[in-house]
Design a protein around this motif. Structure first.
Motif, short mmCIF file in Angstrom:
data_model
loop_
_atom_site.label_atom_id
_atom_site.label_comp_id
_atom_site.label_asym_id
_atom_site.label_seq_id
_atom_site.Cartn_x
_atom_site.Cartn_y
_atom_site.Cartn_z
N THR A 66 1.22 -58.97 -12.67
CA THR A 66 1.27 -59.52 -14.03
C THR A 66 2.68 -60.00 -14.40
OG1 THR A 66 1.79 -57.45 -15.20
CG2 THR A 66 -0.53 -57.88 -14.70
N ASP A 67 3.63 -59.74 -13.52
CA ASP A 67 5.03 -60.11 -13.75
C ASP A 67 5.41 -61.20 -12.76
OD1 ASP A 67 7.86 -60.25 -13.69
OD2 ASP A 67 8.05 -58.17 -14.34
N TYR A 68 5.54 -62.44 -13.23
CA TYR A 68 5.79 -63.57 -12.33
C TYR A 68 7.10 -63.40 -11.56
CZ TYR A 68 6.06 -68.36 -10.60
OH TYR A 68 6.15 -69.45 -9.76
N ASP A 72 7.36 -63.22 -7.59
CA ASP A 72 8.21 -64.16 -6.85
C ASP A 72 9.18 -63.41 -5.94
OD1 ASP A 72 9.46 -67.05 -6.68
OD2 ASP A 72 11.15 -65.69 -7.06
N ASN A 109 -5.12 -63.90 -14.03
CA ASN A 109 -3.76 -64.45 -14.07
C ASN A 109 -2.96 -64.06 -12.83
OD1 ASN A 109 -4.52 -65.39 -16.56
ND2 ASN A 109 -3.33 -63.91 -17.74
N ARG A 113 -1.17 -66.64 -10.41
CA ARG A 113 0.25 -66.53 -10.04
C ARG A 113 0.41 -66.52 -8.52
NH1 ARG A 113 -0.20 -62.49 -14.18
NH2 ARG A 113 0.67 -63.29 -16.14
N LEU A 117 2.34 -69.37 -6.35
CA LEU A 117 3.50 -68.99 -5.53
C LEU A 117 3.25 -69.28 -4.06
CD1 LEU A 117 4.44 -65.64 -7.31
CD2 LEU A 117 5.98 -67.60 -7.01
#
Length: 256
Positions: A66-68, A72, A109, A113, A117
């Protein structure tokens, strides 16, 4: 794609299906990046699989899908360790409609993501070598679960995402196959805990939803999913259920 020597990044990989997928990939000669929010379980999986297949073939990355930024960083760390990424399996999920906002953020989501990525790091149009994305759906992607409508919605959306991103229009530019695998119930021994539902009536609906499904062995499901990396065309959707080999299904307004 030859799995021997390839590098796979797998989310939700510390336990359950994710860990089983990592083991199946390692058996076929791949290196794996175990990405998971649970650091204790992730480090344990990394240690155990490293002892079995070689520590140089396994990496653990603490990763909240949930944390882009954190997601990454998991890609960056994997690339730094193994010099390449060939396969991304977006497996992380939760099933708890009582916390539907988190459920959407993890299941849908998080998969978006991970897909974006992967296209950024693997895409030939971005300087990569191409590769494969497997997005893990559910039997609920095809037949709606009346007991878990929000979970069902997230899994339906994964089919549209995979079908669209995997279309030949995109594939000819990126060289990245995008495939959806709809996985049926697994033999994890887990029942439907009441905290997944808003009321007792949902638990009764769960029993109705599960009628006719044969819990499949997790290792058989993983073998089926991994086989899609080599065999499936981009933009295709497959069921992996009832201990059977993966079966391609159509995707259109009239078929699902």
């Amino acid at each position: 794609m030859d799995l021997k020597g390839s590098v796979a990044l797998v989310t939700g990989a510390a336990t359950g299906l994710g860990r089983s997928l990592c083991e199946e990939l390692l058996k076929r000669g791949a290196c794996v990046s175990i990405c998971d929010l649970d650091s204790d379980a992730g480090e344990n999986a990394c240690d155990e699989l490293g002892k079995k297949f070689g520590k140089e073939k396994v990496l653990f990355c603490h990763c909240d899908v949930t944390d882009y930024v954190q997601f990454d960083e998991a890609f960056q760390t994997t690339l730094a360790e193994f010099d390449n990424i060939d396969i991304v399996i977006n497996n992380a999920e939760i099933m708890n409609d009582k916390f539907w906002e988190l459920e959407v953020d993890v299941n849908l989501n998080g998969t978006i993501r991970g897909t974006l990525l992967a296209l950024q790091f693997l895409g030939k149009d971005k300087g990569g070598k191409g590769g494969c994305i497997i997005n893990i759906g559910s039997a609920a992607s095809i037949k709606p679960q009346i007991s878990t409508p929000i979970y069902t919605a997230t899994k339906h959306a994964i089919l549209g995402l995979s079908k669209s991103c995997g279309d030949n229009y995109h594939f000819k530019h990126t060289g990245v196959k995008v495939i959806a695998a709809c996985v049926g119930p697994l033999d994890t021994g887990a029942t439907a805990p009441s905290n997944r539902f808003k009321s007792p009536i949902h638990e009764k609906a769960w029993q109705f939803d599960m009628k006719g499904f044969v819990p499949q062995k997790t290792e058989l499901a993983s073998k089926g999913i991994v086989s899609l990396i080599k065999e499936a065309n981009s933009g295709t959707i497959w069921t992996v259920t009832n201990n059977s080999a993966p079966k391609e299904i159509p995707y259109s307004a009239g078929s699902i």
